[in-house]
Design a protein around this motif. Structure first.
Motif, PDB file in Angstrom:
ATOM      1  N   LEU A  23      12.352  -3.539   9.504  1.00  0.00           N
ATOM      2  CA  LEU A  23      13.518  -2.656   9.308  1.00  0.00           C
ATOM      3  C   LEU A  23      13.263  -1.507   8.335  1.00  0.00           C
ATOM      4  O   LEU A  23      14.058  -0.569   8.264  1.00  0.00           O
ATOM      5  CB  LEU A  23      14.717  -3.468   8.794  1.00  0.00           C
ATOM      6  N   THR A  24      12.173  -1.591   7.570  1.00  0.00           N
ATOM      7  CA  THR A  24      11.972  -0.621   6.479  1.00  0.00           C
ATOM      8  C   THR A  24      12.036   0.829   6.952  1.00  0.00           C
ATOM      9  O   THR A  24      12.541   1.699   6.238  1.00  0.00           O
ATOM     10  CB  THR A  24      10.644  -0.901   5.744  1.00  0.00           C
ATOM     11  N   LYS A  25      11.569   1.087   8.176  1.00  0.00           N
ATOM     12  CA  LYS A  25      11.561   2.485   8.653  1.00  0.00           C
ATOM     13  C   LYS A  25      12.966   3.097   8.686  1.00  0.00           C
ATOM     14  O   LYS A  25      13.118   4.316   8.682  1.00  0.00           O
ATOM     15  CB  LYS A  25      10.873   2.599  10.020  1.00  0.00           C
ATOM     16  N   ASN A  26      13.991   2.255   8.698  1.00  0.00           N
ATOM     17  CA  ASN A  26      15.374   2.768   8.726  1.00  0.00           C
ATOM     18  C   ASN A  26      15.957   3.005   7.331  1.00  0.00           C
ATOM     19  O   ASN A  26      17.109   3.397   7.201  1.00  0.00           O
ATOM     20  CB  ASN A  26      16.301   1.765   9.429  1.00  0.00           C
ATOM     21  N   TYR A  27      15.173   2.710   6.276  1.00  0.00           N
ATOM     22  CA  TYR A  27      15.710   2.766   4.915  1.00  0.00           C
ATOM     23  C   TYR A  27      14.841   3.619   3.992  1.00  0.00           C
ATOM     24  O   TYR A  27      13.649   3.807   4.245  1.00  0.00           O
ATOM     25  CB  TYR A  27      15.819   1.342   4.329  1.00  0.00           C
ATOM     26  N   ASP A  28      15.449   4.092   2.896  1.00  0.00           N
ATOM     27  CA  ASP A  28      14.701   4.836   1.872  1.00  0.00           C
ATOM     28  C   ASP A  28      14.216   3.903   0.770  1.00  0.00           C
ATOM     29  O   ASP A  28      13.172   4.121   0.174  1.00  0.00           O
ATOM     30  CB  ASP A  28      15.601   5.914   1.242  1.00  0.00           C
ATOM     31  N   ILE A  29      15.030   2.893   0.455  1.00  0.00           N
ATOM     32  CA  ILE A  29      14.702   1.981  -0.652  1.00  0.00           C
ATOM     33  C   ILE A  29      14.836   0.533  -0.190  1.00  0.00           C
ATOM     34  O   ILE A  29      15.817   0.172   0.475  1.00  0.00           O
ATOM     35  CB  ILE A  29      15.664   2.201  -1.850  1.00  0.00           C
ATOM     36  N   ILE A  30      13.834  -0.274  -0.532  1.00  0.00           N
ATOM     37  CA  ILE A  30      13.923  -1.728  -0.310  1.00  0.00           C
ATOM     38  C   ILE A  30      13.956  -2.365  -1.699  1.00  0.00           C
ATOM     39  O   ILE A  30      13.091  -2.091  -2.536  1.00  0.00           O
ATOM     40  CB  ILE A  30      12.692  -2.264   0.465  1.00  0.00           C
ATOM     41  N   ALA A  31      14.961  -3.206  -1.947  1.00  0.00           N
ATOM     42  CA  ALA A  31      15.143  -3.736  -3.305  1.00  0.00           C
ATOM     43  C   ALA A  31      15.274  -5.251  -3.309  1.00  0.00           C
ATOM     44  O   ALA A  31      16.097  -5.807  -2.587  1.00  0.00           O
ATOM     45  CB  ALA A  31      16.397  -3.107  -3.926  1.00  0.00           C
ATOM     46  N   ARG A  32      14.444  -5.910  -4.107  1.00  0.00           N
ATOM     47  CA  ARG A  32      14.599  -7.360  -4.321  1.00  0.00           C
ATOM     48  C   ARG A  32      15.615  -7.565  -5.438  1.00  0.00           C
ATOM     49  O   ARG A  32      15.625  -6.833  -6.424  1.00  0.00           O
ATOM     50  CB  ARG A  32      13.257  -7.970  -4.744  1.00  0.00           C
ATOM     51  N   ILE A  55       6.820  -8.540  -4.934  1.00  0.00           N
ATOM     52  CA  ILE A  55       6.915  -7.157  -4.443  1.00  0.00           C
ATOM     53  C   ILE A  55       7.766  -7.130  -3.165  1.00  0.00           C
ATOM     54  O   ILE A  55       7.587  -7.963  -2.284  1.00  0.00           O
ATOM     55  CB  ILE A  55       5.490  -6.613  -4.164  1.00  0.00           C
ATOM     56  N   PRO A  56       8.706  -6.195  -3.059  1.00  0.00           N
ATOM     57  CA  PRO A  56       9.533  -6.105  -1.858  1.00  0.00           C
ATOM     58  C   PRO A  56       8.695  -5.857  -0.596  1.00  0.00           C
ATOM     59  O   PRO A  56       7.622  -5.250  -0.655  1.00  0.00           O
ATOM     60  CB  PRO A  56      10.449  -4.911  -2.156  1.00  0.00           C
ATOM     61  N   SER A  57       9.228  -6.317   0.533  1.00  0.00           N
ATOM     62  CA  SER A  57       8.456  -6.300   1.784  1.00  0.00           C
ATOM     63  C   SER A  57       8.418  -4.932   2.471  1.00  0.00           C
ATOM     64  O   SER A  57       7.949  -4.827   3.607  1.00  0.00           O
ATOM     65  CB  SER A  57       8.999  -7.358   2.741  1.00  0.00           C
ATOM     66  N   GLY A  58       8.878  -3.897   1.788  1.00  0.00           N
ATOM     67  CA  GLY A  58       8.789  -2.551   2.358  1.00  0.00           C
ATOM     68  C   GLY A  58       7.537  -1.818   1.900  1.00  0.00           C
ATOM     69  O   GLY A  58       7.290  -0.673   2.293  1.00  0.00           O
ATOM     70  N   ILE A  59       6.724  -2.479   1.093  1.00  0.00           N
ATOM     71  CA  ILE A  59       5.624  -1.814   0.378  1.00  0.00           C
ATOM     72  C   ILE A  59       4.576  -1.195   1.306  1.00  0.00           C
ATOM     73  O   ILE A  59       3.896  -0.244   0.929  1.00  0.00           O
ATOM     74  CB  ILE A  59       4.964  -2.793  -0.640  1.00  0.00           C
ATOM     75  N   PHE A  60       4.468  -1.696   2.544  1.00  0.00           N
ATOM     76  CA  PHE A  60       3.421  -1.188   3.433  1.00  0.00           C
ATOM     77  C   PHE A  60       3.820   0.084   4.178  1.00  0.00           C
ATOM     78  O   PHE A  60       3.042   0.603   4.962  1.00  0.00           O
ATOM     79  CB  PHE A  60       2.996  -2.281   4.423  1.00  0.00           C
ATOM     80  N   HIS A  61       5.030   0.564   3.946  1.00  0.00           N
ATOM     81  CA  HIS A  61       5.485   1.772   4.656  1.00  0.00           C
ATOM     82  C   HIS A  61       5.414   2.971   3.727  1.00  0.00           C
ATOM     83  O   HIS A  61       6.065   2.994   2.684  1.00  0.00           O
ATOM     84  CB  HIS A  61       6.917   1.586   5.151  1.00  0.00           C
ATOM     85  N   GLN A  65      10.555   3.561  -0.971  1.00  0.00           N
ATOM     86  CA  GLN A  65      10.574   3.227  -2.393  1.00  0.00           C
ATOM     87  C   GLN A  65      10.896   1.737  -2.500  1.00  0.00           C
ATOM     88  O   GLN A  65      11.811   1.264  -1.828  1.00  0.00           O
ATOM     89  CB  GLN A  65      11.675   4.060  -3.044  1.00  0.00           C
ATOM     90  N   ASN A  66      10.148   1.002  -3.296  1.00  0.00           N
ATOM     91  CA  ASN A  66      10.390  -0.437  -3.437  1.00  0.00           C
ATOM     92  C   ASN A  66      10.798  -0.736  -4.864  1.00  0.00           C
ATOM     93  O   ASN A  66      10.122  -0.311  -5.802  1.00  0.00           O
ATOM     94  CB  ASN A  66       9.129  -1.214  -3.058  1.00  0.00           C
ATOM     95  N   LEU A  67      11.893  -1.465  -4.992  1.00  0.00           N
ATOM     96  CA  LEU A  67      12.471  -1.683  -6.322  1.00  0.00           C
ATOM     97  C   LEU A  67      12.603  -3.177  -6.608  1.00  0.00           C
ATOM     98  O   LEU A  67      13.119  -3.930  -5.782  1.00  0.00           O
ATOM     99  CB  LEU A  67      13.852  -1.010  -6.352  1.00  0.00           C
ATOM    100  N   ILE A  68      12.137  -3.571  -7.792  1.00  0.00           N
ATOM    101  CA  ILE A  68      12.330  -4.952  -8.244  1.00  0.00           C
ATOM    102  C   ILE A  68      13.487  -4.930  -9.232  1.00  0.00           C
ATOM    103  O   ILE A  68      13.389  -4.336 -10.305  1.00  0.00           O
ATOM    104  CB  ILE A  68      11.032  -5.493  -8.890  1.00  0.00           C
TER     105      ILE A  68
END
Ligand code: GDP
Ligand code: IMO
Ligand code: MG
Length: 424
Positions: A23-32, A55-61, A65-68
């Motif tokens: 789903l990451t391609k549909n978002y700007d930020i992935i946050a745990r 680490i959030p699972s959006g890191i490979f895109h 932006q990945n936020l903890i």
């Protein structure tokens, strides 16, 4: 702009990592927003399998932006290892990864307390991943914890020493045989802290979220563990020490409840649990063994075998209610291929009475699960690309679940790879 949540509805390991990546391609930020390295989120793409813990699972895109968030607890040693395991992917994590200053640190002595506590419990142990999660959240709520933001001030090492000394007394209190070399553990810990301070940007994450929302950016909050492991609503005391449910995203990121839009609830087509605790639909026969084998049901963090059982709709209904799930996602339907008759638990017999809700105790002596039976599907579905291609028995299984839970199933996963994902 609203914010969406993705949460596990069972006892964890539903496949959250895979779907967040999809789903990451549909978002700007992935946050745990909660948990820590007790989580193991598996991603599979381009023939690579990768497990993330903190680490959030959006890191490979690229570009995400990945936020903890502040609700997460971070073990610097494990976190450094995770960052180093990303080196081969050439991810610029100085840009794409942010940590909240308010997130709490897992100290080496937190892990030791976890081990001592579990040892002292003997047969009654929780089956913790022994990552120091419980003791760290205890220090957080006890107002003794050390936070990421403390690392920016020189006094934090004094605070550390005082807390570690107190922890050593606590470890002695347990009176268990635990051998450890604290100096060696601390040397790794301080080296990892220096590494993180040098490489990662610390932020006031609630402001980052607020700014992103003001700019209409799209945010996906990634849950860890599952709703039945929630500290308040799970099978206490066999739970983790954070709120794994939707409310945890509010406190773990600083999101107002009225900003939450979609809540994606993810579940396996059957049920698994790792560690101790009640599990009404657990299988102890060859069907359970078959599911464990075909589904490769081993913990992504500890490698322990996962216990397997039939789908439990009483428990799922409870999770859907508590989280306000707007859309369901069914994982691992491919694992059930070839089983002639499938069972689904739709009621519990509790002290001789038929009930449809989750009672206070799920212990074996109180609960007798009641099942309906459905015809299984025999086909290998791992290459199916559209919902239409799926066997009619599987579609009936999905329809039954949707009707029972009064919530649509928007996604069916037919294998571990990114590409093995069917949207309806
Ligand atoms: P998480 O903790 O919720 O992210 O889940 P885990 O990564 O701990 O466990 C899920 C496991 O199932 C991983 O090994 C995934 O690669 C795998 N997986 C995810 N979705 C599917 C699926 O649809 N079919 C199969 N066979 N495996 C899947
Ligand atoms: P993900 O995010 C499955 C379980 C442990 C134990 C209990 C308490 O990968 O779904 P803890 O280490 O928190 O003290 O353990 O919770 N547990 C999980 N089970 N998936 C997880 O995370 C889990 N995180 C913790 O097995 O029973
Ligand atoms: Mg997992």
């Amino acid at each position: 702009m609203g914010l969406d949540l993705l949460l596990g509805l069972q006892w964890g390991d539903e496949g959250k990592g895979k779907i967040v990546d999809v789903l990451t391609k549909n978002y700007d930020i992935i946050a745990r927003f909660q948990g820590g390295p007790n989580a193991g989120h598996t991603l599979k793409f381009d023939g690579i399998k990768h497990v993330l813990h903190t680490i959030p699972s959006g890191i490979f895109h690229q570009g995400s932006q990945n936020l903890i968030g502040n609700g997460v607890v971070i073990d610097p040693v494990i976190f450094q290892q995770e960052l180093e395991s990303l080196d081969k992917f050439e991810i610029d994590y100085n840009q794409s990864l942010l940590i909240s200053r308010k997130a709490h640190l897992i100290l080496p002595t937190h892990r030791l307390i976890d081990a001592a506590s579990e040892k002292a419990k003997g047969a009654k142990k929780i089956g913790s991943t022994l990552k120091g999660i419980g003791p760290t959240y205890m220090d957080k709520t006890g107002r003794n914890g050390i936070r990421v933001g403390d690392l920016e001030f020189p006094h934090w090492k004094k605070k550390y020493r005082d807390l570690a000394n107190k922890h050593e007394e606590l470890i002695r209190f347990y009176q268990v045989d635990l051998t450890y070399d604290l100096q060696a553990l601390e040397s790794d810990f301080f080296a990892a802290v220096d590494f993180i301070v040098d490489k990662i940007r610390f932020v006031d994450s609630e402001s980052v979220i607020a700014d992103a929302q003001a700019k209409q950016k799209k945010i996906l909050a990634e849950g860890a563990q599952g709703s039945l492991l929630d500290i308040d609503f799970g099978t206490y005391p066999f739970v983790t020490s954070s709120n794994t449910t939707a409310a945890g995203a509010c406190t773990g990121l600083g999101i107002a409840p009225n900003k939450i839009k979609d809540v994606f609830g993810i579940f396996k087509a059957y049920t698994t649990r790792v560690g101790s605790g009640p599990f009404p639909t657990e299988l102890f026969d060859e069907v359970g063994e078959r599911i464990a084998k075909v589904g490769h049901e081993f913990g992504a963090t500890t490698g322990r075998p996962r216990r397997c059982g039939w789908l439990d709709l009483v428990a799922l209904k409870y999770s859907v209610q508590i989280n306000g799930v707007t859309q369901l996602m069914m994982m691992k339907g491919d694992v059930l291929s070839g089983i002639e008759t499938l069972k689904i638990c739709t009621k519990y017999e509790y002290h001789g009475e038929l009930i449809s809700h989750l009672p206070f105790s799920l212990d074996k002596e109180h609960i007798n699960p009641k099942y309906i039976e459905m015809e299984g599907w025999q086909e290998d579905i791992t290459n199916c690309k559209s919902y239409d291609e799926l066997p009619c028995q599987l579609k009936e299984y999905v329809s039954f679940i949707e009707n029972f839970l009064e919530t649509p199933v928007g996604l069916v996963s037919v294998g571990p790879d990114r590409k093995q994902t069917i949207f309806r």
